[in-house]
Design a protein around this motif. Structure first.
Motif, PDB file in Angstrom:
ATOM      1  N   ILE A 201      -6.672  -2.116   5.686  1.00 20.47           N
ATOM      2  CA  ILE A 201      -7.082  -1.948   7.079  1.00 20.47           C
ATOM      3  C   ILE A 201      -5.842  -1.656   7.916  1.00 20.47           C
ATOM      4  O   ILE A 201      -4.712  -1.792   7.455  1.00 20.47           O
ATOM      5  CB  ILE A 201      -7.830  -3.188   7.609  1.00 20.47           C
ATOM      6  N   ALA A 202      -6.037  -1.260   9.145  1.00 23.05           N
ATOM      7  CA  ALA A 202      -4.933  -0.843  10.007  1.00 23.05           C
ATOM      8  C   ALA A 202      -3.930  -1.973  10.212  1.00 23.05           C
ATOM      9  O   ALA A 202      -4.281  -3.155  10.239  1.00 23.05           O
ATOM     10  CB  ALA A 202      -5.473  -0.368  11.351  1.00 23.05           C
ATOM     11  N   ILE A 203      -2.671  -1.605  10.349  1.00 21.28           N
ATOM     12  CA  ILE A 203      -1.613  -2.567  10.615  1.00 21.28           C
ATOM     13  C   ILE A 203      -1.953  -3.384  11.861  1.00 21.28           C
ATOM     14  O   ILE A 203      -2.298  -2.838  12.905  1.00 21.28           O
ATOM     15  CB  ILE A 203      -0.265  -1.845  10.813  1.00 21.28           C
TER      16      ILE A 203
ATOM     17  N   PRO B 125       0.820  -1.216   0.000  1.00 21.78           N
ATOM     18  CA  PRO B 125       0.000   0.000   0.000  1.00 21.78           C
ATOM     19  C   PRO B 125       0.852   1.264   0.000  1.00 21.78           C
ATOM     20  O   PRO B 125       2.000   1.265   0.455  1.00 21.78           O
ATOM     21  CB  PRO B 125      -0.793  -0.116   1.312  1.00 21.78           C
ATOM     22  N   SER B 126       0.278   2.326  -0.499  1.00 25.42           N
ATOM     23  CA  SER B 126       0.956   3.619  -0.499  1.00 25.42           C
ATOM     24  C   SER B 126       1.181   4.103   0.931  1.00 25.42           C
ATOM     25  O   SER B 126       0.393   3.818   1.833  1.00 25.42           O
ATOM     26  CB  SER B 126       0.110   4.644  -1.262  1.00 25.42           C
ATOM     27  N   TRP B 127       2.276   4.834   1.128  1.00 23.86           N
ATOM     28  CA  TRP B 127       2.528   5.420   2.447  1.00 23.86           C
ATOM     29  C   TRP B 127       2.379   6.941   2.437  1.00 23.86           C
ATOM     30  O   TRP B 127       2.843   7.640   3.332  1.00 23.86           O
ATOM     31  CB  TRP B 127       3.921   5.027   2.942  1.00 23.86           C
TER      32      TRP B 127
ATOM     33  N   SER C 226       2.715   7.314   7.486  1.00 21.41           N
ATOM     34  CA  SER C 226       4.174   7.216   7.505  1.00 21.41           C
ATOM     35  C   SER C 226       4.658   5.863   8.016  1.00 21.41           C
ATOM     36  O   SER C 226       5.771   5.434   7.698  1.00 21.41           O
ATOM     37  CB  SER C 226       4.761   8.328   8.372  1.00 21.41           C
ATOM     38  N   ARG C 227       3.820   5.160   8.776  1.00 19.55           N
ATOM     39  CA  ARG C 227       4.241   3.862   9.295  1.00 19.55           C
ATOM     40  C   ARG C 227       4.333   2.816   8.191  1.00 19.55           C
ATOM     41  O   ARG C 227       4.923   1.762   8.374  1.00 19.55           O
ATOM     42  CB  ARG C 227       3.277   3.378  10.380  1.00 19.55           C
ATOM     43  N   ARG C 228       3.753   3.097   7.041  1.00 16.78           N
ATOM     44  CA  ARG C 228       3.836   2.154   5.919  1.00 16.78           C
ATOM     45  C   ARG C 228       5.022   2.445   5.006  1.00 16.78           C
ATOM     46  O   ARG C 228       5.241   1.722   4.030  1.00 16.78           O
ATOM     47  CB  ARG C 228       2.538   2.196   5.111  1.00 16.78           C
ATOM     48  N   LYS C 229       5.799   3.448   5.329  1.00 19.52           N
ATOM     49  CA  LYS C 229       6.923   3.790   4.459  1.00 19.52           C
ATOM     50  C   LYS C 229       8.005   2.726   4.544  1.00 19.52           C
ATOM     51  O   LYS C 229       8.438   2.333   5.627  1.00 19.52           O
ATOM     52  CB  LYS C 229       7.511   5.145   4.844  1.00 19.52           C
TER      53      LYS C 229
ATOM     54  N   GLY D  98       6.933  -4.243  16.665  1.00 12.41           N
ATOM     55  CA  GLY D  98       7.862  -4.190  15.538  1.00 12.41           C
ATOM     56  C   GLY D  98       8.270  -2.763  15.221  1.00 12.41           C
ATOM     57  O   GLY D  98       9.433  -2.480  14.928  1.00 12.41           O
ATOM     58  N   PHE D  99       7.310  -1.842  15.298  1.00 11.38           N
ATOM     59  CA  PHE D  99       7.607  -0.433  15.027  1.00 11.38           C
ATOM     60  C   PHE D  99       8.603   0.112  16.044  1.00 11.38           C
ATOM     61  O   PHE D  99       9.539   0.841  15.715  1.00 11.38           O
ATOM     62  CB  PHE D  99       6.310   0.370  15.063  1.00 11.38           C
ATOM     63  N   SER D 100       8.434  -0.255  17.315  1.00  8.66           N
ATOM     64  CA  SER D 100       9.320   0.227  18.372  1.00  8.66           C
ATOM     65  C   SER D 100      10.737  -0.311  18.196  1.00  8.66           C
ATOM     66  O   SER D 100      11.723   0.432  18.336  1.00  8.66           O
ATOM     67  CB  SER D 100       8.771  -0.185  19.745  1.00  8.66           C
ATOM     68  N   LEU D 101      10.853  -1.613  17.890  1.00  2.00           N
ATOM     69  CA  LEU D 101      12.182  -2.190  17.657  1.00  2.00           C
ATOM     70  C   LEU D 101      12.867  -1.498  16.489  1.00  2.00           C
ATOM     71  O   LEU D 101      14.071  -1.213  16.523  1.00  2.00           O
ATOM     72  CB  LEU D 101      12.050  -3.685  17.379  1.00  2.00           C
ATOM     73  N   HIS D 102      12.082  -1.228  15.448  1.00  2.00           N
ATOM     74  CA  HIS D 102      12.611  -0.547  14.264  1.00  2.00           C
ATOM     75  C   HIS D 102      13.148   0.830  14.625  1.00  2.00           C
ATOM     76  O   HIS D 102      14.217   1.249  14.174  1.00  2.00           O
ATOM     77  CB  HIS D 102      11.503  -0.439  13.217  1.00  2.00           C
ATOM     78  N   GLU D 103      12.438   1.566  15.462  1.00  2.00           N
ATOM     79  CA  GLU D 103      12.868   2.906  15.866  1.00  2.00           C
ATOM     80  C   GLU D 103      14.165   2.857  16.660  1.00  2.00           C
ATOM     81  O   GLU D 103      15.044   3.708  16.505  1.00  2.00           O
ATOM     82  CB  GLU D 103      11.767   3.576  16.690  1.00  2.00           C
TER      83      GLU D 103
END
Length: 461
Positions: free
Chosen positions: A72-74, A23-25, A29-32, A300-305
């Protein structure tokens, strides 16, 4: 059979597997996916074409199966069109080691799920097929029979520890290239239960030109620990300006965050910097949670950050696949297990073109380190493939292949009625790109030949 013949079957398989680009981001921004843009920039630098790949990953039932542009939402779950529960992709980059969230549109969530829950199919796990024997008119084993009276399939049930068997009118061998070749070679050469199988069995193995390499610690963000494993492909003389000797695609690959943690442990940077990022990630999550109460898909988002800007985030994983010569041979070793003789030299023109592109990518990201898989630089010079093909190839006659490509006997083994092979082993050559679409379309084509039923993406659900 050619691409025109397979065109409608490609479309059915694409719909069943829910294959669409990420999907487009633009609005989220979380889909980038940073590496997608990096590979697109490199393609432009090379005057090549980069396209978003259709990938079999779930982003919501409407997005994958009904063509909506709004996923739909992540992390949210819902039932797909076949009734199986799936999770909207969490961008954890674990696709290549096994998705733990049912976000990959694997066959157990579509074809097998529909067959089991809608059409009375039974699925047995912890079992391994060992032997296929034709039956005579009395229902007894008869190696001289041609399958007109059915077969007995013998298998090991590891759960019970017993050898079992069942009788059936028709057998479809679909154990993957290595599994199908091993089973049929054993039946022909060890048990002599299928002696009429073609002498071409095991020949024309292809690794689909697979080649994995790395550019480490460049100056451009790559962020290989976020998002599905493959998101785009860059064309090198496969679809445009075709060159048979050097035709391949370059795809972005990734690896999961836990492996990035291992790398960071092996090459530690500032612990304080990681701690500061951890606090910031926690604060961002808490702010979002207090604002809208959504907490799913955060880990996953937190680990990535936390890992951002470290060694792993500046490294690139390059996955190539192309048109190798497909001249490998599969045989049985002394233990009656599959063995592979796969020459590298005959496809060296392809591999040299891939290595040259990798060196240019290294310069593009200003990295000091580029290397292929370690096995490539060893004296034995072994390559690795995740797309093994061939050995039971489609052909017009048994002196050229193992199964029939004729519309009336499509996929049926020469010499045996009702014995079919349906997997990557029947592809007669490399396809140069990810072969799942061609394998799936060919399977749909063969299924129509067996049943006489025109394929439909609803699968009768």
């Amino acid at each position: 059979m050619d691409k025109t013949t397979l065109a409608p079957y490609y479309q059915v398989a694409k719909q069943v597997l829910g294959a669409r680009p990420v999907p487009s981001w633009q609005t989220d921004s979380r889909r980038k996916i940073v590496r997608t843009e990096l590979f697109q920039e490199f393609a432009a630098h090379e005057n090549r074409t980069s396209k978003l790949a259709d990938i079999c990953v779930f982003f919501g039932n409407d997005y994958n199966y009904n063509g909506s542009d709004a996923p739909i939402a992540i992390g949210l779950q819902e039932k797909n069109r076949y009734g199986a529960t799936q999770t909207s992709c969490t961008y954890c980059a674990e696709c290549d080691i096994g998705c733990n969230t049912h976000s990959k549109n694997t066959l157990d969530l579509n074809y097998i799920h529909a067959g089991q829950h809608q059409h009375g199919g039974q699925v047995f796990t912890d079992c391994q097929a060992e032997k296929i024997v034709p039956l005579n008119q009395h229902g007894d084993d008869d190696a001289s029979a041609g399958g007109e009276f059915g077969y007995r399939v013998e298998f090991q049930n590891f759960a019970s520890g017993q050898s079992q068997s069942l009788k059936t009118r028709r057998v479809v061998v679909s154990a993957g290239t290595f599994g199908s070749n091993e089973l049929l070679l054993r039946c022909r050469d060890v048990y002599h239960s299928l002696p009429k199988l073609s002498e071409q069995l095991g020949r024309w193995f292809s690794g689909n030109g697979d080649f994995l390499s790395f550019a480490v610690e460049g100056k451009k963000d790559a962020d290989p620990n976020y998002g599905p494993v493959i998101t785009q492909y860059t064309d090198y003389n496969l679809f445009d300006r075709f060159n048979r000797e050097q035709a391949f695609v370059l795809e972005d690959a990734s690896y999961p965050a836990w492996l990035a943690w291992y790398i960071e442990g092996a090459f530690p940077t500032s612990t304080l910097r990681k701690l500061v990022r951890a606090v910031k990630a926690l604060a961002a999550w808490l702010k979002k949670y207090l604002h809208n109460g959504i907490w799913n898909g955060v880990l996953g988002f937190s680990l990535h950050e936390i890992l951002k800007d470290d060694l792993s985030s500046k490294s690139v994983v390059m996955l190539c696949m192309g048109l190798d010569n497909g001249d490998g041979t599969l045989t049985l070793n002394k233990a009656d297990r599959i063995d592979l003789d796969w020459p590298q030299e005959t496809s060296m023109s392809l591999y040299q073109a891939i290595l040259s592109a990798g060196e240019r990518f290294k310069k593009f990201v200003k990295s000091n380190w580029f290397f292929p898989l370690p096995t490539w630089d060893l004296p034995i010079r072994h390559n690795v493939t995740v797309h093994p093909l061939g050995g039971c190839i489609l052909a017009d006659s048994p002196d050229k292949g193992v199964v029939s490509g004729h519309p009336e006997q499509r996929g049926q083994a020469f010499g045996y009625q009702g014995l079919y092979v349906v997997d990557g082993s029947i592809l007669p050559s490399a396809v140069g790109a990810n072969p799942v679409a061609t394998i799936s379309a060919t399977a749909e084509w063969i299924a129509e030949g067996i049943t006489g039923i025109k394929p439909d993406a609803s699968l009768g659900v």
